[in-house]
Design a protein around this motif. Structure first.
Motif, mmCIF file in Angstrom:
data_model
loop_
_atom_site.group_PDB
_atom_site.id
_atom_site.type_symbol
_atom_site.label_atom_id
_atom_site.label_comp_id
_atom_site.label_asym_id
_atom_site.label_seq_id
_atom_site.Cartn_x
_atom_site.Cartn_y
_atom_site.Cartn_z
ATOM 1 N N GLY A 11 0.856 -1.200 0.000
ATOM 2 C CA GLY A 11 0.000 0.000 0.000
ATOM 3 C C GLY A 11 0.887 1.244 0.000
ATOM 4 N N THR A 12 0.425 2.279 0.688
ATOM 5 C CA THR A 12 1.160 3.558 0.693
ATOM 6 C C THR A 12 2.587 3.369 1.203
ATOM 7 N N GLY A 13 2.705 2.814 2.415
ATOM 8 C CA GLY A 13 4.026 2.730 3.049
ATOM 9 C C GLY A 13 4.943 1.738 2.368
ATOM 10 N N GLY A 14 4.407 0.566 2.003
ATOM 11 C CA GLY A 14 5.238 -0.458 1.374
ATOM 12 C C GLY A 14 5.762 0.009 0.024
ATOM 13 N N VAL A 35 5.545 -8.016 -0.717
ATOM 14 C CA VAL A 35 4.501 -9.055 -0.679
ATOM 15 C C VAL A 35 3.154 -8.374 -0.456
ATOM 16 N N GLU A 36 2.190 -8.700 -1.280
ATOM 17 C CA GLU A 36 0.879 -8.039 -1.191
ATOM 18 C C GLU A 36 -0.189 -9.033 -1.622
ATOM 19 N N GLN A 37 -1.366 -8.929 -0.959
ATOM 20 C CA GLN A 37 -2.384 -9.951 -1.214
ATOM 21 C C GLN A 37 -3.231 -9.690 -2.464
ATOM 22 N N ASP A 38 -3.213 -8.459 -2.990
ATOM 23 C CA ASP A 38 -4.001 -8.196 -4.202
ATOM 24 C C ASP A 38 -3.290 -7.172 -5.066
ATOM 25 N N PRO A 63 -3.290 -0.487 -10.633
ATOM 26 C CA PRO A 63 -2.590 -1.747 -10.332
ATOM 27 C C PRO A 63 -1.394 -1.479 -9.430
ATOM 28 N N ARG A 64 -1.157 -2.330 -8.470
ATOM 29 C CA ARG A 64 -0.081 -2.085 -7.493
ATOM 30 C C ARG A 64 1.298 -2.168 -8.121
ATOM 31 N N GLU A 65 1.484 -3.219 -8.940
ATOM 32 C CA GLU A 65 2.837 -3.490 -9.423
ATOM 33 C C GLU A 65 3.373 -2.321 -10.247
ATOM 34 N N GLU A 78 -1.100 -13.813 0.057
ATOM 35 C CA GLU A 78 -1.376 -13.429 1.434
ATOM 36 C C GLU A 78 -0.203 -13.857 2.309
ATOM 37 N N ILE A 79 0.091 -13.050 3.325
ATOM 38 C CA ILE A 79 1.146 -13.425 4.278
ATOM 39 C C ILE A 79 0.499 -14.327 5.325
ATOM 40 N N GLU A 80 1.123 -15.451 5.586
ATOM 41 C CA GLU A 80 0.573 -16.381 6.584
ATOM 42 C C GLU A 80 1.077 -16.015 7.976
ATOM 43 N N GLY A 290 3.787 3.294 8.698
ATOM 44 C CA GLY A 290 2.362 3.498 8.425
ATOM 45 C C GLY A 290 1.448 2.986 9.524
ATOM 46 N N ASP A 291 0.240 2.624 9.099
ATOM 47 C CA ASP A 291 -0.830 2.297 10.047
ATOM 48 C C ASP A 291 -0.536 1.062 10.887
ATOM 49 N N ALA A 292 0.377 0.208 10.433
ATOM 50 C CA ALA A 292 0.674 -1.031 11.166
ATOM 51 C C ALA A 292 1.367 -0.759 12.500
ATOM 52 N N LYS A 299 -3.029 7.735 12.101
ATOM 53 C CA LYS A 299 -2.918 6.719 11.041
ATOM 54 C C LYS A 299 -3.317 7.427 9.747
ATOM 55 N N ALA A 300 -2.321 7.973 9.064
ATOM 56 C CA ALA A 300 -2.593 8.800 7.883
ATOM 57 C C ALA A 300 -1.504 8.607 6.844
ATOM 58 N N GLY A 301 -1.888 8.826 5.594
ATOM 59 C CA GLY A 301 -0.927 8.711 4.504
ATOM 60 C C GLY A 301 0.190 9.740 4.633
ATOM 61 N N SER A 302 -0.149 10.924 5.137
ATOM 62 C CA SER A 302 0.892 11.954 5.297
ATOM 63 C C SER A 302 1.933 11.487 6.313
ATOM 64 N N VAL A 303 1.476 10.880 7.396
ATOM 65 C CA VAL A 303 2.400 10.362 8.413
ATOM 66 C C VAL A 303 3.293 9.286 7.790
HETATM 67 C C1 LIG Z 1 -11.742 6.883 3.989
HETATM 68 C C2 LIG Z 1 -10.285 7.198 4.203
HETATM 69 C C3 LIG Z 1 -9.842 8.483 4.018
HETATM 70 C C4 LIG Z 1 -8.501 8.795 4.232
HETATM 71 N N1 LIG Z 1 -8.084 10.084 4.033
HETATM 72 C C5 LIG Z 1 -6.797 10.405 4.246
HETATM 73 C C6 LIG Z 1 -6.350 11.749 4.024
HETATM 74 O O1 LIG Z 1 -7.106 12.623 3.611
HETATM 75 N N2 LIG Z 1 -5.044 12.020 4.281
HETATM 76 C C7 LIG Z 1 -4.177 11.064 4.733
HETATM 77 O O2 LIG Z 1 -2.999 11.387 4.950
HETATM 78 N N3 LIG Z 1 -4.579 9.787 4.943
HETATM 79 C C8 LIG Z 1 -5.859 9.435 4.714
HETATM 80 N N4 LIG Z 1 -6.279 8.139 4.900
HETATM 81 C C9 LIG Z 1 -5.363 7.160 5.525
HETATM 82 C C10 LIG Z 1 -4.345 6.568 4.570
HETATM 83 O O3 LIG Z 1 -4.970 6.060 3.423
HETATM 84 C C11 LIG Z 1 -3.577 5.473 5.301
HETATM 85 O O4 LIG Z 1 -3.112 5.971 6.529
HETATM 86 C C12 LIG Z 1 -2.390 4.983 4.505
HETATM 87 O O5 LIG Z 1 -2.832 4.395 3.320
HETATM 88 C C13 LIG Z 1 -1.566 4.009 5.343
HETATM 89 O O6 LIG Z 1 -0.616 3.343 4.555
HETATM 90 P P1 LIG Z 1 -0.131 1.877 4.961
HETATM 91 O O7 LIG Z 1 0.915 1.499 3.961
HETATM 92 O O8 LIG Z 1 0.194 1.822 6.387
HETATM 93 O O9 LIG Z 1 -1.415 0.974 4.765
HETATM 94 P P2 LIG Z 1 -2.168 0.594 3.413
HETATM 95 O O10 LIG Z 1 -1.958 1.634 2.373
HETATM 96 O O11 LIG Z 1 -3.573 0.288 3.801
HETATM 97 O O12 LIG Z 1 -1.434 -0.722 2.911
HETATM 98 C C14 LIG Z 1 -1.404 -1.929 3.651
HETATM 99 C C15 LIG Z 1 -1.317 -3.065 2.662
HETATM 100 O O13 LIG Z 1 -1.011 -4.293 3.323
HETATM 101 C C16 LIG Z 1 -1.711 -5.336 2.646
HETATM 102 N N5 LIG Z 1 -1.872 -6.479 3.548
HETATM 103 C C17 LIG Z 1 -2.466 -6.490 4.762
HETATM 104 N N6 LIG Z 1 -2.454 -7.732 5.274
HETATM 105 C C18 LIG Z 1 -1.856 -8.532 4.346
HETATM 106 C C19 LIG Z 1 -1.586 -9.922 4.275
HETATM 107 N N7 LIG Z 1 -1.912 -10.761 5.274
HETATM 108 N N8 LIG Z 1 -0.971 -10.393 3.185
HETATM 109 C C20 LIG Z 1 -0.614 -9.570 2.156
HETATM 110 N N9 LIG Z 1 -0.860 -8.254 2.165
HETATM 111 C C21 LIG Z 1 -1.485 -7.721 3.246
HETATM 112 C C22 LIG Z 1 -3.046 -4.692 2.281
HETATM 113 O O14 LIG Z 1 -3.679 -5.358 1.219
HETATM 114 C C23 LIG Z 1 -2.632 -3.262 1.919
HETATM 115 O O15 LIG Z 1 -2.444 -3.091 0.554
HETATM 116 C C24 LIG Z 1 -7.602 7.784 4.655
HETATM 117 C C25 LIG Z 1 -8.066 6.475 4.820
HETATM 118 C C26 LIG Z 1 -9.388 6.173 4.591
HETATM 119 C C27 LIG Z 1 -9.872 4.754 4.777
#
Ligand SMILES: Cc1cc2nc3c(=O)[nH]c(=O)nc-3n(C[C@H](O)[C@H](O)[C@H](O)COP(=O)(O)OP(=O)(O)OC[C@H]3O[C@@H](n4cnc5c(N)ncnc54)[C@H](O)[C@@H]3O)c2cc1C
Length: 415
Positions: A11-14, A35-38, A63-65, A78-80, A290-292, A299-303
């Motif tokens: 996702g964003t952070g990865g 590694v990503e599930q979709d 598409p992610r790739e 999926e990660i087990e 990121g959010d993890a 828990k934000a994309g900017s963070v």
């Molecule tokens: C409605 C909404 C509005 C938002 N608005 C804002 C905004 O305005 N500004 C802002 O800064 N942020 C916003 N955010 C938050 C922002 O999108 C997230 O904080 C950011 O995407 C976090 O990035 P991440 O990489 O931690 O998680 P994600 O981008 O969610 O990526 C995590 C990835 O891990 C994968 N994953 C999880 N478990 C497994 C597994 N077992 N096997 C394989 N893959 C797995 C998931 O499929 C996912 O792709 C918003 C979020 C939502 C839901």
């Protein structure tokens, strides 16, 4: 031998971590695997606009790739679980990946099943969430036909992704129903487990005032225990909030595999992490973005973006046998859409709450104040996300540490 860096989550952070690391290390120096599930990368901030017909789910998914630089291995599975002692990731497809450095970037997961009745007969009929593409699209159809009654926007519990998004939903709903000429037939209620509209006092007062100005009822310290089939939210303290249409932000947890990986996560499956170095508490070769992470930042994309710089530097320090830098200050900024083509901007970190002034310097975007330029900033951000943030580029003039130059440290009594 090249170092093996495995990133869990695309996702964003990865994605931004993989791209930054790929620029840092030659192909001979490191093998980088995501590694990503979709293969559907959703621009999650766009989900807010879907229910109001301001964008469509297909316009916020890529598409992610394709977001990854050449030379990054993409494994769709999926990660087990992770074996931290053996430095090995086990995938659901039966394969395993050995690592020298692991980056956990698997985000937060919605767990609606934890709230009694939330997934009951009303789910996707008069109870929705806009936190998934499917939910946001279904809610859009429901809103189109809603022209009288009580709309309740409810946050089940913290932490949630983008804590201001439910407030933005309330402001946009007020604007949307006004535009449709039905606002005076609709009561809007915002129910939150917090003791105010937001966590930080100055922003909470500002946002609470904006709810009141728009005639949106604020119910605080409401911890949702049950969504009853006869159309009411029931709090753990016995309070009831009846609704005709409920927009619920479900409980969040970390990825499920975290719970299956001994030593990696806490009771909510978030990963205990040093809030300044972003190194996991469980092992020195595990980092979290990121959010993890369980760090006390939003828990934000900017963070996530601001964390990227520190995390990549610290992976480099770790692999070079150097001490880590406590570089991350908790910096977050968010545009808050307020309807009527306006938005306000907040900018803060672990130590400084959102203050008025300008971002990033004395001349810049107005902070804690509604303006059209902030709305344009919010709209432009989608392009910045795909073309600068995900590729892991530094944004000119916008460092990862919170800028202080434009901030008013004393808040005027009456602005
Ligand atoms: C409605 C909404 C509005 C938002 N608005 C804002 C905004 O305005 N500004 C802002 O800064 N942020 C916003 N955010 C938050 C922002 O999108 C997230 O904080 C950011 O995407 C976090 O990035 P991440 O990489 O931690 O998680 P994600 O981008 O969610 O990526 C995590 C990835 O891990 C994968 N994953 C999880 N478990 C497994 C597994 N077992 N096997 C394989 N893959 C797995 C998931 O499929 C996912 O792709 C918003 C979020 C939502 C839901």
């Amino acid at each position: 031998m090249p170092k093996r860096i495995v990133i869990l989550g695309g996702g964003t952070g990865g994605t931004l971590t993989a791209n930054r690391l790929r620029r840092l290390y030659s192909l001979d120096a490191a093998v980088i695997t995501v590694v990503e599930q979709d293969d559907r990368h959703v621009y999650q901030p766009g989900l807010l606009f879907v229910p109001f017909g301001l964008t469509h789910p297909e316009d916020i998914v890529r598409p992610r790739e394709r977001q990854l630089r050449i030379g990054i291995d993409f494994v769709e599975s999926e990660i087990e679980h992770v074996d931290i002692d053996a430095c090995k990731v086990h995938l659901a497809n039966g394969a395993t990946l050995d690592y020298d450095v692991l980056v956990v970037a698997s985000g937060a997961r919605l767990v609606p099943e934890e709230t009694e009745g939330l997934l009951g007969p009303g789910w996707m009929k008069d109870v929705f969430t806009f936190y998934t593409p499917e939910g946001a699209a279904a809610l859009g159809s429901a809103l189109e036909h809603f022209d009288r009654g009580r709309l309740v926007v409810d946050v089940v519990d913290m932490p949630i992704k983008c804590p201001v998004a439910p407030l933005e939903f309330c402001f946009l709903a007020d604007w949307y129903f006004t535009e449709r000429g039905v606002r005076d037939q609709i009561q809007i209620t915002y129910a939150t487990p917090l003791d105010a509209a937001f966590t930080k006092p100055i922003a909470a007062a500002q946002l609470g005032g904006m709810l009141a100005e728009r005639g949106i009822e604020l119910v605080t310290e409401f911890n949702t225990g049950e969504v009853a089939a006869d159309g009411k939210l029931i709090g753990y303290d016995g309070r009831e909030i009846p609704f005709d249409l409920a927009v619920v932000i479900p409980l969040h947890g970390g990825a499920q595999y975290v719970g299956r990986s001994p030593g990696l996560g806490d009771e909510l499956d978030f990963v205990p992490t040093d809030e300044h170095t972003l190194q996991a508490k469980c092992a020195p070769n595990v980092f979290v973005i990121g959010d993890a992470a369980n760090v006390p930042a939003s828990k934000a994309g900017s963070v996530t973006h601001f964390e990227g710089e520190t995390l990549v530097e610290n992976v480099r320090h770790f692999l070079a046998g150097e001490p880590l830098e406590p570089g991350f200050d908790g910096h977050a900024n968010c545009f808050i859409e307020t309807g009527y083509h306006k938005a306000l901007l907040i900018d803060f970190n672990y130590d400084t709450e959102p203050l008025p002034g300008h971002y990033p310097a004395q001349v810049g975007l107005p902070l804690l104040k509604e303006s059209r330029v902030n709305h344009l900033g919010k709209l432009l951000f989608q392009s910045v996300y795909w073309h600068a943030l995900l590729p892991g580029r530094d944004l000119p003039g916008l460092g990862s540490s919170m800028p202080t130059a434009g901030k008013q440290t004393r808040v005027p009594e009456e602005d």
